[in-house]
Structure formats: C-alpha cells, structure tokens
Design a protein around this motif. Structure first.
Motif, PDB file in Angstrom:
ATOM      1  N   LEU A  77      38.700  34.905  -7.813  1.00  0.00           N
ATOM      2  CA  LEU A  77      38.847  35.805  -6.679  1.00  0.00           C
ATOM      3  C   LEU A  77      37.705  35.582  -5.698  1.00  0.00           C
ATOM      4  N   LEU A  78      38.032  35.505  -4.418  1.00  0.00           N
ATOM      5  CA  LEU A  78      37.019  35.407  -3.369  1.00  0.00           C
ATOM      6  C   LEU A  78      37.221  36.556  -2.391  1.00  0.00           C
ATOM      7  N   GLY A  79      36.210  37.402  -2.252  1.00  0.00           N
ATOM      8  CA  GLY A  79      36.224  38.453  -1.252  1.00  0.00           C
ATOM      9  C   GLY A  79      35.483  37.994  -0.011  1.00  0.00           C
ATOM     10  N   ILE A  80      36.038  38.267   1.157  1.00  0.00           N
ATOM     11  CA  ILE A  80      35.452  37.827   2.419  1.00  0.00           C
ATOM     12  C   ILE A  80      35.102  39.033   3.273  1.00  0.00           C
ATOM     13  N   CYS A  81      33.851  39.094   3.744  1.00  0.00           N
ATOM     14  CA  CYS A  81      33.338  40.151   4.617  1.00  0.00           C
ATOM     15  C   CYS A  81      33.502  41.506   3.918  1.00  0.00           C
ATOM     16  N   LEU A  82      34.302  42.424   4.461  1.00  0.00           N
ATOM     17  CA  LEU A  82      34.525  43.686   3.769  1.00  0.00           C
ATOM     18  C   LEU A  82      35.096  43.440   2.375  1.00  0.00           C
ATOM     19  N   GLY A  83      35.880  42.385   2.229  1.00  0.00           N
ATOM     20  CA  GLY A  83      36.429  42.045   0.918  1.00  0.00           C
ATOM     21  C   GLY A  83      35.348  41.783  -0.108  1.00  0.00           C
ATOM     22  N   MET A  84      34.224  41.189   0.310  1.00  0.00           N
ATOM     23  CA  MET A  84      33.082  41.009  -0.592  1.00  0.00           C
ATOM     24  C   MET A  84      32.500  42.358  -0.965  1.00  0.00           C
ATOM     25  N   GLN A  85      32.346  43.238   0.015  1.00  0.00           N
ATOM     26  CA  GLN A  85      31.740  44.534  -0.251  1.00  0.00           C
ATOM     27  C   GLN A  85      32.574  45.363  -1.219  1.00  0.00           C
ATOM     28  N   LEU A  86      33.886  45.217  -1.144  1.00  0.00           N
ATOM     29  CA  LEU A  86      34.781  45.973  -2.021  1.00  0.00           C
ATOM     30  C   LEU A  86      34.629  45.586  -3.486  1.00  0.00           C
ATOM     31  N   LEU A  87      33.995  44.454  -3.761  1.00  0.00           N
ATOM     32  CA  LEU A  87      33.773  44.035  -5.144  1.00  0.00           C
ATOM     33  C   LEU A  87      32.723  44.884  -5.843  1.00  0.00           C
ATOM     34  N   ALA A  88      31.928  45.613  -5.057  1.00  0.00           N
ATOM     35  CA  ALA A  88      30.829  46.403  -5.601  1.00  0.00           C
ATOM     36  C   ALA A  88      31.326  47.621  -6.364  1.00  0.00           C
ATOM     37  N   GLN A  89      30.379  48.287  -7.027  1.00  0.00           N
ATOM     38  CA  GLN A  89      30.721  49.514  -7.747  1.00  0.00           C
ATOM     39  C   GLN A  89      30.920  50.688  -6.805  1.00  0.00           C
ATOM     40  N   SER A  90      30.207  50.668  -5.670  1.00  0.00           N
ATOM     41  CA  SER A  90      30.331  51.789  -4.744  1.00  0.00           C
ATOM     42  C   SER A  90      29.867  51.384  -3.356  1.00  0.00           C
TER      43      SER A  90
END
Length: 211
Positions: A77-90
C-alpha cells in the motif's frame, strides 16, 4: 499488474492513473471496497481534511477492507499526501483527535505544532534525505539524497519510532517526507507531480517484493 487507486471522494486520481499507465501498470480506479480483492498493489491518494477523509473511509467500509487486504493478504500500500497521513494512528486536524487507519504508529499534527515558522501550507519543491544512510528503503532505490519532490501540505506525520521514518525534508524544521512499515508506505509529496524522481519512486513501489 493491477494497481487499485482508492476513490473515496477525496483524491487526485487522474494524474496518479496517468503516471502508472506510463510505467506499464494497469491502474484501476475503484469505488467499492470489495474491488480491492482484485488488486496487486493499492494506492491511497488524498487531498483535504484528515477528519473528513476518515469519515468517508469508515462510512463506506474502506477501513476494514484495507486492513484485510494489507494485513491479512500482504498487498503493498502506498499513501500519497493526505493518503500518507491517514496511515497514522490519529490526526488532530479540525480540533480533537480523529483515529486514522493505524497502519504506521504515529500522529498527524499541524506544521506549526512541530515548530515550523515558515509559511503554511508548505507548497513547492523540496529536497528529501533518506533517514538511513546504511540501508535506504527500497521505496527510495535509485533516488539520491537532495532530490526534489513537490509538496502541498499543512500537516505532518510524526512517527512514534524512528525506524518508520524513511525520509525527511527541511522546511525550517525536519518534516517527514516518507514513512513506512513492512509493505505499507507513505509519501507526503506528490510523486505523480514530481517528474522523473517521482516516477522512479512509483516504479520502485510497483517492483517491491519484500521488505
């Protein structure tokens, strides 16, 4: 190779799709969680608010589907921009803490909370530096330190553990540019808008075998 681009209502899909086509992949924009089963790779784009994005992902059944395909079936899975941030716990955008996908330990906070005194949002080209000089992430293979990528963001990912920070950029302070855990990766910048270097990163993602 089928690369599913998740369309949950908050992503810049066309440019990602075009970049993947040029790299010889078969990108498919999907709008139903069950379509993830047919994918070999997953890309989670995103533009907008952390809280709004998580509401859409949760409300449309994406969270459980992504967890299943990534954690149980081992799909990169690759998250891009906000998609990267959504990988976080919060994330604390909009006030209060909103739970994220929880795939990489960490939190998303405003750049000013990290101590940034430069103009926010951070928009433009910035050089990245690998967090490990001894063994850079396979996501960054062939991308030398000092390579510029295109950023647009006001919030940043603060990892809980240094091993999950793959690369950083200097915007008055060190800012996470790429994060990763196992086969889950995130890029704060837009690789699809970052010329040859961005295409190299996407190519690396397509060619991942193990981490």
């Amino acid at each position: 190779m089928i690369v599913s681009i998740v369309d949950y209502g908050m992503g810049n899909l066309a440019s990602v799709q075009r970049a993947l086509l040029e790299l010889g992949a078969t990108p498919v924009v999907i709008d139903a969680p069950e379509q993830l089963r047919e994918s070999d790779r997953i890309i989670l784009p995103g533009v907008g608010s952390f809280g709004d994005a998580m509401d859409l992902l949760q409300g449309r059944g994406w969270v459980d589907a992504i967890h299943d395909q990534v954690l149980q079936h081992g799909k990169p899975l690759l998250g891009i921009c906000l998609g990267m941030q959504l990988l976080a716990q919060s994330g604390n955008e909009g006030g209060g803490d909103t739970p994220g996908l929880g795939l990489i330990p960490g939190e998303v906070i405003h750049l000013s909370e990290l101590g940034c005194t430069l103009r926010v949002p951070h928009v433009g080209w910035n050089a990245i530096t690998s967090a490990s000089q001894l063994q850079p992430s396979p996501l960054l293979a062939g991308i030398p330190d000092g390579t510029d990528f295109y950023f647009v963001h006001s919030y940043a990912f603060r990892t809980q553990q240094s091993l999950h920070l793959l690369a950083s950029t200097d915007y008055g302070i060190p800012v996470a540019a790429a994060v990763g855990s196992g086969l889950v990766f995130g890029a704060q910048f837009h690789p699809e808008k970052s010329s040859r270097a961005g295409f190299r990163l996407l190519k690396n993602f397509l060619e991942l075998t193990s981490c």
